[in-house]
Write a protein that holds these residues in place. Structure first.
Motif, PDB file in Angstrom:
ATOM      1  N   ARG A  86       0.783  -1.324  -0.070  1.00 33.67           N
ATOM      2  CA  ARG A  86       0.165  -0.006  -0.027  1.00 33.67           C
ATOM      3  C   ARG A  86       0.928   1.321  -0.058  1.00 33.67           C
ATOM      4  NH1 ARG A  86      -3.776  -2.828   3.621  1.00 33.67           N
ATOM      5  NH2 ARG A  86      -2.946  -1.950   5.424  1.00 33.67           N
ATOM      6  N   TYR A  87       2.101   1.080   0.554  1.00 38.39           N
ATOM      7  CA  TYR A  87       2.998   2.306   0.561  1.00 38.39           C
ATOM      8  C   TYR A  87       3.194   2.839  -0.900  1.00 38.39           C
ATOM      9  CZ  TYR A  87       7.038   5.356   1.585  1.00 38.39           C
ATOM     10  OH  TYR A  87       7.859   6.333   1.733  1.00 38.39           O
ATOM     11  N   ARG A  88       3.435   1.653  -1.661  1.00 40.22           N
ATOM     12  CA  ARG A  88       3.946   1.811  -3.098  1.00 40.22           C
ATOM     13  C   ARG A  88       2.510   2.375  -3.756  1.00 40.22           C
ATOM     14  NH1 ARG A  88       6.206  -3.512  -2.722  1.00 40.22           N
ATOM     15  NH2 ARG A  88       8.461  -3.637  -2.709  1.00 40.22           N
ATOM     16  N   GLN A  89       1.463   1.656  -3.442  1.00 39.83           N
ATOM     17  CA  GLN A  89       0.736   2.149  -4.081  1.00 39.83           C
ATOM     18  C   GLN A  89       0.006   3.598  -4.179  1.00 39.83           C
ATOM     19  OE1 GLN A  89      -1.339   0.375  -6.515  1.00 39.83           O
ATOM     20  NE2 GLN A  89      -2.138   2.088  -6.901  1.00 39.83           N
ATOM     21  N   LEU A  90       0.128   4.125  -3.008  1.00 34.49           N
ATOM     22  CA  LEU A  90      -0.154   5.535  -2.538  1.00 34.49           C
ATOM     23  C   LEU A  90       0.826   6.389  -3.309  1.00 34.49           C
ATOM     24  CD1 LEU A  90       1.646   7.524  -0.640  1.00 34.49           C
ATOM     25  CD2 LEU A  90       1.152   5.762   0.947  1.00 34.49           C
ATOM     26  N   HIS A  91       2.315   6.070  -3.638  1.00 33.25           N
ATOM     27  CA  HIS A  91       3.040   6.844  -4.496  1.00 33.25           C
ATOM     28  C   HIS A  91       2.585   6.760  -5.870  1.00 33.25           C
ATOM     29  CE1 HIS A  91       5.438   7.038  -0.948  1.00 33.25           C
ATOM     30  NE2 HIS A  91       5.951   8.156  -1.620  1.00 33.25           N
ATOM     31  N   TRP A  92       2.062   5.576  -6.477  1.00 29.54           N
ATOM     32  CA  TRP A  92       1.684   5.296  -7.927  1.00 29.54           C
ATOM     33  C   TRP A  92       0.457   6.358  -7.917  1.00 29.54           C
ATOM     34  CZ3 TRP A  92       6.172   4.327  -7.483  1.00 29.54           C
ATOM     35  CH2 TRP A  92       6.560   3.003  -7.239  1.00 29.54           C
ATOM     36  N   ASP A  93      -0.572   6.420  -6.922  1.00 25.09           N
ATOM     37  CA  ASP A  93      -1.630   7.129  -6.891  1.00 25.09           C
ATOM     38  C   ASP A  93      -1.252   8.433  -7.153  1.00 25.09           C
ATOM     39  OD1 ASP A  93      -3.130   4.944  -7.088  1.00 25.09           O
ATOM     40  OD2 ASP A  93      -3.712   5.140  -4.915  1.00 25.09           O
ATOM     41  N   LEU A  94      -0.101   8.929  -6.348  1.00 26.14           N
ATOM     42  CA  LEU A  94       0.218  10.383  -6.332  1.00 26.14           C
ATOM     43  C   LEU A  94       0.891  10.699  -7.687  1.00 26.14           C
ATOM     44  CD1 LEU A  94       1.299  12.967  -4.639  1.00 26.14           C
ATOM     45  CD2 LEU A  94       3.345  11.497  -4.101  1.00 26.14           C
ATOM     46  N   LEU A  95       1.668  10.011  -8.140  1.00 26.21           N
ATOM     47  CA  LEU A  95       2.243  10.348  -9.575  1.00 26.21           C
ATOM     48  C   LEU A  95       1.058  10.390 -10.542  1.00 26.21           C
ATOM     49  CD1 LEU A  95       5.494   8.240  -9.565  1.00 26.21           C
ATOM     50  CD2 LEU A  95       5.258  10.542  -9.433  1.00 26.21           C
ATOM     51  N   ASP A  96       0.184   9.359 -10.340  1.00 29.50           N
ATOM     52  CA  ASP A  96      -1.113   9.670 -11.489  1.00 29.50           C
ATOM     53  C   ASP A  96      -2.138  10.523 -11.018  1.00 29.50           C
ATOM     54  OD1 ASP A  96      -0.144   7.496 -12.939  1.00 29.50           O
ATOM     55  OD2 ASP A  96      -1.039   5.853 -11.769  1.00 29.50           O
ATOM     56  N   ARG A  97      -2.036  11.284  -9.922  1.00 25.98           N
ATOM     57  CA  ARG A  97      -2.649  12.280  -9.468  1.00 25.98           C
ATOM     58  C   ARG A  97      -4.216  11.919  -9.157  1.00 25.98           C
ATOM     59  NH1 ARG A  97       0.129  14.465  -7.227  1.00 25.98           N
ATOM     60  NH2 ARG A  97      -0.886  16.740  -7.339  1.00 25.98           N
ATOM     61  N   ARG A  98      -4.379  10.747  -8.787  1.00 25.90           N
ATOM     62  CA  ARG A  98      -5.334  10.207  -8.026  1.00 25.90           C
ATOM     63  C   ARG A  98      -5.526  10.573  -6.623  1.00 25.90           C
ATOM     64  NH1 ARG A  98      -4.279   5.577 -11.387  1.00 25.90           N
ATOM     65  NH2 ARG A  98      -3.433   4.491  -9.643  1.00 25.90           N
ATOM     66  N   PHE A  99      -4.149  10.752  -5.921  1.00 37.00           N
ATOM     67  CA  PHE A  99      -4.000  11.182  -4.979  1.00 37.00           C
ATOM     68  C   PHE A  99      -3.415  12.633  -5.009  1.00 37.00           C
ATOM     69  CE2 PHE A  99      -0.937  11.132  -0.662  1.00 37.00           C
ATOM     70  CZ  PHE A  99      -1.851  12.077  -0.157  1.00 37.00           C
ATOM     71  N   PRO A 100      -4.356  13.948  -4.772  1.00 34.68           N
ATOM     72  CA  PRO A 100      -3.881  15.077  -5.333  1.00 34.68           C
ATOM     73  C   PRO A 100      -3.079  15.951  -4.426  1.00 34.68           C
ATOM     74  CG  PRO A 100      -6.113  15.075  -4.279  1.00 34.68           C
ATOM     75  CD  PRO A 100      -5.616  13.776  -4.295  1.00 34.68           C
ATOM     76  N   LEU A 101      -2.076  15.297  -3.523  1.00 36.74           N
ATOM     77  CA  LEU A 101      -1.354  15.743  -2.848  1.00 36.74           C
ATOM     78  C   LEU A 101      -0.101  16.753  -3.788  1.00 36.74           C
ATOM     79  CD1 LEU A 101      -0.307  15.906   0.330  1.00 36.74           C
ATOM     80  CD2 LEU A 101       1.607  14.261  -0.588  1.00 36.74           C
ATOM     81  N   ALA A 102       0.104  18.013  -3.156  1.00 40.55           N
ATOM     82  CA  ALA A 102       0.877  18.797  -3.849  1.00 40.55           C
ATOM     83  C   ALA A 102       2.412  18.259  -3.916  1.00 40.55           C
ATOM     84  CB  ALA A 102       0.994  20.292  -3.037  1.00 40.55           C
ATOM     85  N   ILE A 103       2.802  18.279  -5.463  1.00 47.75           N
ATOM     86  CA  ILE A 103       4.103  17.671  -5.396  1.00 47.75           C
ATOM     87  C   ILE A 103       5.109  18.933  -5.601  1.00 47.75           C
ATOM     88  CG2 ILE A 103       5.607  16.622  -7.291  1.00 47.75           C
ATOM     89  CD1 ILE A 103       3.404  14.905  -7.934  1.00 47.75           C
ATOM     90  N   ASP A 104       6.419  18.959  -4.821  1.00 47.13           N
ATOM     91  CA  ASP A 104       7.149  19.845  -5.280  1.00 47.13           C
ATOM     92  C   ASP A 104       7.912  19.891  -6.342  1.00 47.13           C
ATOM     93  OD1 ASP A 104       6.703  20.721  -2.568  1.00 47.13           O
ATOM     94  OD2 ASP A 104       8.189  19.840  -1.424  1.00 47.13           O
TER      95      ASP A 104
END
Length: 347
Positions: A223-241
């Protein structure tokens, strides 16, 4: 508004990454999750925080300080021994207001709390449990509710076909101070197994409110990996520096040095002060931490590197997670998870 972050645990299922690190301090998108969480709650009007700490508390306190650099106020409630979820809340009682939000700080989420707060004010009960919906509730404890949202019981890990609902505890609570009167002091207390059932039985009023937005328990490496793939795919809309390059899905931090013939295959996130050697292939799905050095002809895909990692020339890495300061020699690695400085010999 005031929020209490529960940040005392280590997160055994994320070891070795969190072996010497509080689980909420695990990096998410090259920044400690706890910092992301603080910023997110500030955006929603929270300006006072209490952080419950135990293991490696100095790492949290040195990073966040008194909150002034974020424009908020932070106080710390120190547990001499782990007291469980409710015990940690009781331990923080001298610092808490009449109404406050409790957050399990290792739960990844980005949600709008305004509707849950309005619901809490309306029903007048002691607690509102924020709920999230999952496809398969058999791995969780689900809630059974009345039509007005009051929770009448919890069903622990039901069979999927026998579950009364697919709503589970999201680990976020709106609480009235009077609820703390029902938590014994000085011992470990589980809020899920002891406090909430007691408050239901004595009629204090425990309600549940579904929340939308992104929610993920990062308690396993998968799940730790998946949240990063979600971040990169913008499904997780966390701000990216960093700046997104000419090609969509490639984010570069400050002072990134890219060698000749390097291929960046999106989505890729590269932190500050990173060096990538000639003819390296990075991505898809790669996160490289600040200060890392990637050698020439390295192949890095579906992998997460924390700060100050060093990957020697010729290495091939797939589905790896490396903690801060890792050094690896030329090799082929698949699904490796490491958090100590070492040389991995060629296989």
């Amino acid at each position: 508004m005031q929020a209490l972050f529960l940040a005392g645990g280590l997160g055994t299922r994320l070891r070795p990454l969190t072996e010497h690190l509080p689980k909420p301090m695990a990096l998410v998108g090259n920044k400690p999750w706890l910092e992301h969480l603080l910023r997110h709650y500030k955006e929603q009007g929270v300006n006072e925080f209490v952080i419950a700490v135990k293991h490696y508390r100095e790492l949290i306190e040195s990073h966040l300080g008194d909150g002034s650099k974020y424009g908020v106020r932070i106080e710390y409630a120190v547990e001499k021994e782990l007291l469980g979820t409710a015990g940690a809340i009781k331990n923080a009682e001298p610092l808490l207001r009449d109404r406050f939000i409790v957050v399990n700080a290792d739960i990844i989420h980005q949600v709008d709390l305004s509707s849950a707060l309005a619901f809490h004010e309306k029903h007048g009960g002691a607690v509102t449990i924020c709920l999230t919906e999952v496809d398969d509730p058999s791995h969780y404890g689900v809630v059974e509710q009345t039509q007005d949202g009051e929770i009448v019981r919890f069903v622990e890990k039901p069979k999927k076909e026998e579950s009364p609902t697919n709503r589970i505890n999201a680990g976020i609570y709106m609480m009235e101070r009077r609820a703390l009167d029902h938590i014994p002091a000085g011992r470990a207390v589980s809020i899920e197994k002891e406090t909430f059932p007691l408050l239901i039985d004595n009629g204090s009023g425990v309600y549940g409110h579904p929340i939308g937005g992104y929610w993920m328990d990062m308690g396993t490496k998968a799940r730790y990996r998946q949240l990063h793939w979600d971040l990169l795919d913008r499904r997780f809309p966390l701000a990216i520096d960093g700046q997104e390059g000419d090609e969509s899905g490639i984010w570069l931090g400050d002072n990134v040095r890219v060698g000749q013939g390097v291929l960046l295959v999106p989505p890729v996130m590269i932190g500050d002060d990173v060096t990538i050697g000639d003819r390296a292939v990075i991505g898809p799905y790669a996160v490289i931490g600040n200060g890392s050095k990637i050698g020439s002809q390295v192949r890095l895909t579906h992998s997460i590197l924390w700060d100050r990692c060093k990957v020697r020339s010729g290495a091939q890495m797939n589905e790896c997670i490396f903690g801060s300061g890792m050094q690896v020699g030329p090799h082929i690695l698949h699904e490796a998870v490491c958090n100590r400085t070492l040389e991995v010999q060629r296989r």
